[in-house]
Enzyme design. Structure first.
Site, PDB file in Angstrom:
ATOM      1  N   ASP A 145       0.843  -1.200   0.000  1.00 58.13           N
ATOM      2  CA  ASP A 145       0.000   0.000   0.000  1.00 58.13           C
ATOM      3  C   ASP A 145       0.880   1.251   0.000  1.00 58.13           C
ATOM      4  O   ASP A 145       1.666   1.457   0.929  1.00 58.13           O
ATOM      5  CB  ASP A 145      -0.880  -0.046   1.255  1.00 58.13           C
ATOM      6  CG  ASP A 145      -2.055   0.911   1.180  1.00 58.13           C
ATOM      7  OD1 ASP A 145      -2.124   1.704   0.221  1.00 58.13           O
ATOM      8  OD2 ASP A 145      -2.906   0.859   2.099  1.00 58.13           O
ATOM      9  N   ASP A 146       0.772   2.071  -1.024  1.00 58.40           N
ATOM     10  CA  ASP A 146       1.529   3.325  -1.116  1.00 58.40           C
ATOM     11  C   ASP A 146       3.039   3.109  -1.188  1.00 58.40           C
ATOM     12  O   ASP A 146       3.817   3.978  -0.779  1.00 58.40           O
ATOM     13  CB  ASP A 146       1.240   4.257   0.078  1.00 58.40           C
ATOM     14  CG  ASP A 146      -0.105   4.961  -0.020  1.00 58.40           C
ATOM     15  OD1 ASP A 146      -0.958   4.489  -0.785  1.00 58.40           O
ATOM     16  OD2 ASP A 146      -0.300   5.976   0.666  1.00 58.40           O
ATOM     17  N   CYS A 151      -5.553   4.147  -3.757  1.00 63.16           N
ATOM     18  CA  CYS A 151      -5.945   2.890  -3.107  1.00 63.16           C
ATOM     19  C   CYS A 151      -7.193   2.251  -3.693  1.00 63.16           C
ATOM     20  O   CYS A 151      -7.148   1.185  -4.291  1.00 63.16           O
ATOM     21  CB  CYS A 151      -6.183   3.130  -1.617  1.00 63.16           C
ATOM     22  SG  CYS A 151      -4.817   3.869  -0.742  1.00 63.16           S
ATOM     23  N   ARG A 177      -7.586  -1.017  -6.281  1.00 62.40           N
ATOM     24  CA  ARG A 177      -8.099  -2.300  -5.794  1.00 62.40           C
ATOM     25  C   ARG A 177      -9.308  -2.744  -6.610  1.00 62.40           C
ATOM     26  O   ARG A 177      -9.471  -3.924  -6.929  1.00 62.40           O
ATOM     27  CB  ARG A 177      -8.467  -2.180  -4.308  1.00 62.40           C
ATOM     28  CG  ARG A 177      -7.239  -2.182  -3.424  1.00 62.40           C
ATOM     29  CD  ARG A 177      -7.407  -1.372  -2.137  1.00 62.40           C
ATOM     30  NE  ARG A 177      -6.107  -0.844  -1.777  1.00 62.40           N
ATOM     31  CZ  ARG A 177      -5.224  -1.492  -1.011  1.00 62.40           C
ATOM     32  NH1 ARG A 177      -5.534  -2.644  -0.468  1.00 62.40           N
ATOM     33  NH2 ARG A 177      -4.041  -0.958  -0.777  1.00 62.40           N
ATOM     34  N   LYS A 202      -6.585  -5.363   3.833  1.00 60.87           N
ATOM     35  CA  LYS A 202      -7.417  -4.181   3.575  1.00 60.87           C
ATOM     36  C   LYS A 202      -8.371  -4.370   2.397  1.00 60.87           C
ATOM     37  O   LYS A 202      -7.963  -4.831   1.335  1.00 60.87           O
ATOM     38  CB  LYS A 202      -6.465  -3.007   3.317  1.00 60.87           C
ATOM     39  CG  LYS A 202      -7.062  -1.756   2.690  1.00 60.87           C
ATOM     40  CD  LYS A 202      -6.009  -0.654   2.625  1.00 60.87           C
ATOM     41  CE  LYS A 202      -6.349   0.402   1.588  1.00 60.87           C
ATOM     42  NZ  LYS A 202      -5.358   1.495   1.548  1.00 60.87           N
ATOM     43  N   HIS A 218     -11.346  -1.664   1.462  1.00 57.37           N
ATOM     44  CA  HIS A 218     -11.430  -0.301   0.930  1.00 57.37           C
ATOM     45  C   HIS A 218     -12.248  -0.197  -0.354  1.00 57.37           C
ATOM     46  O   HIS A 218     -11.932   0.621  -1.236  1.00 57.37           O
ATOM     47  CB  HIS A 218     -10.011   0.268   0.692  1.00 57.37           C
ATOM     48  CG  HIS A 218      -9.930   1.755   0.868  1.00 57.37           C
ATOM     49  ND1 HIS A 218      -8.896   2.522   0.380  1.00 57.37           N
ATOM     50  CD2 HIS A 218     -10.783   2.631   1.466  1.00 57.37           C
ATOM     51  CE1 HIS A 218      -9.089   3.784   0.678  1.00 57.37           C
ATOM     52  NE2 HIS A 218     -10.231   3.882   1.335  1.00 57.37           N
ATOM     53  N   HIS A 237       1.876   2.286   3.936  1.00 58.58           N
ATOM     54  CA  HIS A 237       1.014   3.480   4.046  1.00 58.58           C
ATOM     55  C   HIS A 237       1.227   4.125   5.419  1.00 58.58           C
ATOM     56  O   HIS A 237       1.489   3.431   6.390  1.00 58.58           O
ATOM     57  CB  HIS A 237      -0.440   3.027   3.889  1.00 58.58           C
ATOM     58  CG  HIS A 237      -1.423   4.123   3.594  1.00 58.58           C
ATOM     59  ND1 HIS A 237      -1.644   5.190   4.453  1.00 58.58           N
ATOM     60  CD2 HIS A 237      -2.251   4.328   2.545  1.00 58.58           C
ATOM     61  CE1 HIS A 237      -2.570   5.984   3.932  1.00 58.58           C
ATOM     62  NE2 HIS A 237      -2.956   5.496   2.767  1.00 58.58           N
ATOM     63  N   ASP A 262      -0.263  -0.672  -4.800  1.00 56.56           N
ATOM     64  CA  ASP A 262      -1.525  -0.135  -5.332  1.00 56.56           C
ATOM     65  C   ASP A 262      -1.391   1.263  -5.926  1.00 56.56           C
ATOM     66  O   ASP A 262      -2.249   1.705  -6.686  1.00 56.56           O
ATOM     67  CB  ASP A 262      -2.627  -0.167  -4.273  1.00 56.56           C
ATOM     68  CG  ASP A 262      -2.409   0.833  -3.146  1.00 56.56           C
ATOM     69  OD1 ASP A 262      -1.244   1.239  -2.904  1.00 56.56           O
ATOM     70  OD2 ASP A 262      -3.394   1.207  -2.493  1.00 56.56           O
ATOM     71  N   ASN A 263      -0.326   1.980  -5.552  1.00 59.97           N
ATOM     72  CA  ASN A 263      -0.066   3.302  -6.149  1.00 59.97           C
ATOM     73  C   ASN A 263       1.357   3.704  -5.807  1.00 59.97           C
ATOM     74  O   ASN A 263       2.013   3.066  -4.985  1.00 59.97           O
ATOM     75  CB  ASN A 263      -1.069   4.373  -5.677  1.00 59.97           C
ATOM     76  CG  ASN A 263      -1.280   4.414  -4.175  1.00 59.97           C
ATOM     77  OD1 ASN A 263      -2.323   3.975  -3.666  1.00 59.97           O
ATOM     78  ND2 ASN A 263      -0.294   4.908  -3.453  1.00 59.97           N
ATOM     79  N   LYS A 319       1.720   9.361  -5.706  1.00 55.18           N
ATOM     80  CA  LYS A 319       0.332   8.902  -5.558  1.00 55.18           C
ATOM     81  C   LYS A 319      -0.635  10.028  -5.917  1.00 55.18           C
ATOM     82  O   LYS A 319      -0.396  11.178  -5.508  1.00 55.18           O
ATOM     83  CB  LYS A 319       0.138   8.483  -4.100  1.00 55.18           C
ATOM     84  CG  LYS A 319      -1.295   8.203  -3.660  1.00 55.18           C
ATOM     85  CD  LYS A 319      -1.312   7.895  -2.170  1.00 55.18           C
ATOM     86  CE  LYS A 319      -2.712   7.554  -1.677  1.00 55.18           C
ATOM     87  NZ  LYS A 319      -2.727   7.225  -0.235  1.00 55.18           N
TER      88      LYS A 319
HETATM   89 CA   LIG Z   1      -2.572   3.078  -1.507  1.00 55.83          CA
END
Ligand SMILES: [Ca+2]
Length: 535
Positions: free
Chosen positions: A12-13, A50, A54, A107, A109, A198, A302-303, A370
Site C-alpha cells: 500500500d503506497d 488505493c 483495488r 485491507k 477499501h 502506508h 496499489d499506487n 500517488k
Molecule cells: Ca494506496
C-alpha cells in the site's frame, strides 16, 4: 496437473524502487527470491490511488466502471457510488464459482458503508474468509474497522504484541494450512492486502533498529544509488535518466534535523521489511504444504509513494466517517499527530508520514506521487512467480501492462470462465488481456493503456504517453526515449496530442469518467473542503 492456486500480495503506497530487486536499499530477501525464481515487469502500472486500484485489480475493469472513481465516498446521484457495484465480478467470485476456496487477509477499501454488512463487503463479493480492515488506513497497533467475517475484531488488537502486518500474515498463513488440512484437492485464491508502508509510520522497534543509519546519506545520494541498481538489474535503461530532485524539496546538505528526517525513512523501511518477512512466512506455508511450485504468486503496490501530509483537523473530520485515526493509545496515552521533529515516528503514540522528499526517493527515477498519473504515481514493481507455469526465471518483462490485465491473466492460468451474467445480473466485459504469454517470454504486442484520477489523466500508446496534471494542459512524452517525462514534446507534435486526446476522451466517455469539476462541486455543495473529503 491440478489447477494452480493464486496468491495476490498487495503493498500500500509503496514506491517503484523501494524493494531490493527494484533497486531499493530496503532488505526484501523473500520478494527478491520470488523475483529470481519468477519474472519482474519493468512497465507495470497501477491506477494512482488505493480504492480505484483495488477495484481495477479485482475486477479487470477500469475503476470508474465499478463505481469507484476516487475513494469510497458515496457521491451519488451525480458522483461515483464509492462502493464496488453490481455490474462487475471480483476475481474471488469468479474463482469461487470455479471451485476455489477464497480468502482476503488485509485491507478491503471498496465499500462506502463500513459499519453495517452490505453487498459491497468482501464476504459478499466472493471471499469465504475475511480478516482485515474495511477502511483505507489507520494505526498498525489498533486498526479501525478490524473485522473477522462480518463481526468486529477490534478486540483482537488488544493483545499488547498485536501489529497489523503480522496479523495479516498470520491469517494468510493459517488459510494456506487450513486449505490443505480441510480440502486437499481444492485449489485456493488468497488475496493478501497489506497496509504497509502506508502512513502512519508505525513499526516494531526491532525493525526500526535494523535500519538505524541506513538513510544518513540522504535522499540525493540514495536516489543516485537506486537508479544505478535499477540499471544493473536491467529494469531501467538510458531511456529513464534520473529525474532531478523535486524542486520543492531541499538538497540533503541543506536539511535541518537530519536525524529526524532519516528516522522517518527508517520507519518506512521497517514497515516494508516486516511485510517482506510476512511474504517469507506465506511462502514457507506454501512450501510446507507442497503447493509453492503450482501457485501463481503475484506481488505489486496499489499506487506510487505518497507525499501526503497529516493536518490534524482535517484528519479528525475525515476519520469521523472512515475510522482511520486513534487519538489515544491502547494504554490511554495521547497520540501525537503530525510531521515535526518533536514527534519521532514509529511507536503507537505517534501518527506521522514521511514527506515528499522521501517519497521522491521511493519513486526513483520518476517524477510525481500517488494521485498523479505521471510515472511516479502509477509505476509499480510487479513480480510473478509460478514455477509449474513455465515463467522465465529471473527475466525482466518490458511489455507495458496495467491492473485490468491481472484478472485475465488469472483466468488463463486457472482456466476459470469470466461470466456474462452473475447473480442474475449482466456483467460488463473485462477490459484487460492476459499477461501470461509475455510473462513466459513469448512475443506480446503493446496495448493502449488509460488512466484518470481526480482530473489527472493519461493515455499510453506505442512510444507516446499523453499525460495531464489537472488543470494544466496535456503534456506529451516519447517514453521510448524519455520514460522519466523530462522533455514535453507536445508543442512539436500537435497532431499526436490531438489524436491521443480524442482517443482518451472516447475511453473516458465509454467507461463513465465523471468530470472532476462535478465532484468538486458536490463537495462544495456539502460544505466539505476537498482535503477533508479526500482524507
Ligand atoms: Ca494506496
Amino acid at each position: 496437473m491440478r489447477r494452480p492456486n493464486v496468491v495476490l500480495i498487495l503493498a500500500d503506497d509503496m514506491g517503484f524502487s523501494d524493494v531490493g530487486c527494484y533497486g531499493g536499499e530496503v532488505q526484501t530477501p523473500n520478494l527478491d527470491r520470488l523475483a529470481r525464481g519468477g519474472v519482474r515487469c519493468s512497465q507495470f502500472y497501477n491506477t494512482a490511488r488505493c480504492s480505484p486500484s483495488r477495484a481495477s485489480l479485482l475486477t479487470g475493469l477500469h475503476p470508474h466502471q465499478t463505481g469507484i472513481g476516487i475513494l469510497t465516498n458515496d457521491d451519488r446521484p451525480r458522483g461515483y457510488a464509492g462502493s464496488i457495484g453490481e455490474r462487475c465480478v471480483t476475481v474471488a467470485e469468479v474463482l469461487k464459482a470455479a471451485g476455489y476456496a477464497t480468502c482476503l487477509a488485509g485491507k478491503w477499501h471498496l465499500a462506502s458503508d463500513m459499519r453495517t454488512p452490505n453487498a459491497a463487503w468482501p464476504t459478499r463479493r466472493g471471499f469465504d474468509r475475511f480478516f482485515g480492515t474495511l477502511t483505507g488506513c489507520g494505526s498498525f497497533f489498533q486498526p479501525g474497522t478490524l473485522t473477522r467475517g462480518e463481526e468486529s475484531a477490534e478486540d483482537e488488537a488488544l493483545d499488547p504484541d498485536f501489529y497489523y502486518t503480522d496479523a495479516i500474515t498470520d491469517e494468510a498463513s493459517a488459510f494456506v494450512r487450513d486449505c490443505r488440512a480441510l480440502h486437499a484437492d481444492r485449489p485456493f485464491f488468497l488475496y493478501v492486502a497489506y497496509t504497509a508502508p502506508h502512513w502512519p509510520l508505525h513499526a516494531r522497534d526491532e525493525d526500526i533498529a535494523h535500519y538505524r543509519g541506513a538513510y544518513d546519506a540522504g535522499w540525493d545520494v540514495l536516489r543516485e544509488r537506486r537508479v544505478a541498481r535499477l540499471r544493473d538489474e536491467g529494469i531501467v535503461d538510458d531511456a529513464a535518466p534520473l529525474s532531478p530532485r523535486d524542486p520543492t524539496q531541499p538538497a540533503w546538505d541543506d536539511v535541518e534535523h537530519k536525524q529526524w528526517q532519516a528516522r522517518r525513512m527508517e520507519v518506512y523501511a521497517a514497515q516494508i521489511h516486516r511485510l517482506d518477512k510476512g511474504v517469507g512466512r506465506i511462502l514457507a506455508a506454501l512450501e510446507e504444504s507442497g503447493e509453492l511450485a503450482n501457485t501463481l504468486v503475484v506481488f505489486l503496490s496499489d499506487n506510487g509513494a505518497s507525499d501526503e501530509v497529516l493536518p490534524l483537523v482535517e484528519l479528525e473530520r475525515f476519520s469521523a466517517r472512515t475510522d482511520i485515526l486513534r487519538t489515544r493509545t491502547r494504554d490511554g496515552d495521547p497520540v501525537r499527530i503530525g510531521n515535526e521533529p518533536a514527534i519521532v515516528p514509529g511507536p503507537e503514540d505517534t501518527y506521522a508520514s514521511y514527506g515528499r522528499a522521501w517519497a521522491n526517493l521511493s519513486n526513483t527515477p520518476f517524477r510525481y506521487y500517488k494521485r498523479w498519473v505521471h510515472e511516479g504515481g502509477i509505476a509499480t514493481p510487479f513480480i510473478a512467480h509460478w514455477p509449474a507455469g513455465n515463467l522465465q526465471q529471473g527475466r525482466v518483462v518490458r511489455t507495458p501492462f496495467q491492473l485490468t490485465d491481472v484478472l485475465p491473466t488469472i483466468l488463463e492460468a486457472t482456466g476459470a470462465t469470466y461470466p456474462a451474467r452473475y447473480n442474475e445480473r449482466d456483467i460488463i466485459s473485462h477490459e484487460g488481456r492476459s499477461m501470461l504469454p509475455a510473462l513466459r517470454g513469448e512475443a506480446a504486442a503493446d496495448g493502449t493503456l488509460f488512466w484518470e484520477h481526480t482530473g489527472n489523466a493519461a493515455i499510453r500508446r506505442g512510444r507516446w504517453k499523453l499525460v495531464r496534471d489537472h488543470p494544466r494542459p496535456w503534456e506529451l512524452y516519447d517514453v521510448s526515449r524519455d520514460r522519466t517525462e523530462l522533455h514535453d514534446v507536445a508543442p512539436a507534435h500537435p497532431d499526436v496530442v490531438a489524436e491521443l486526446a480524442r482517443e482518451w476522451q472516447r475511453w473516458a466517455d465509454r467507461v463513465g469518467v465523471i468530470s472532476w469539476e462535478v465532484t468538486v462541486d458536490i463537495y462544495a455543495a456539502r460544505g466539505q473542503s476537498l482535503r477533508e473529503a479526500m482524507g
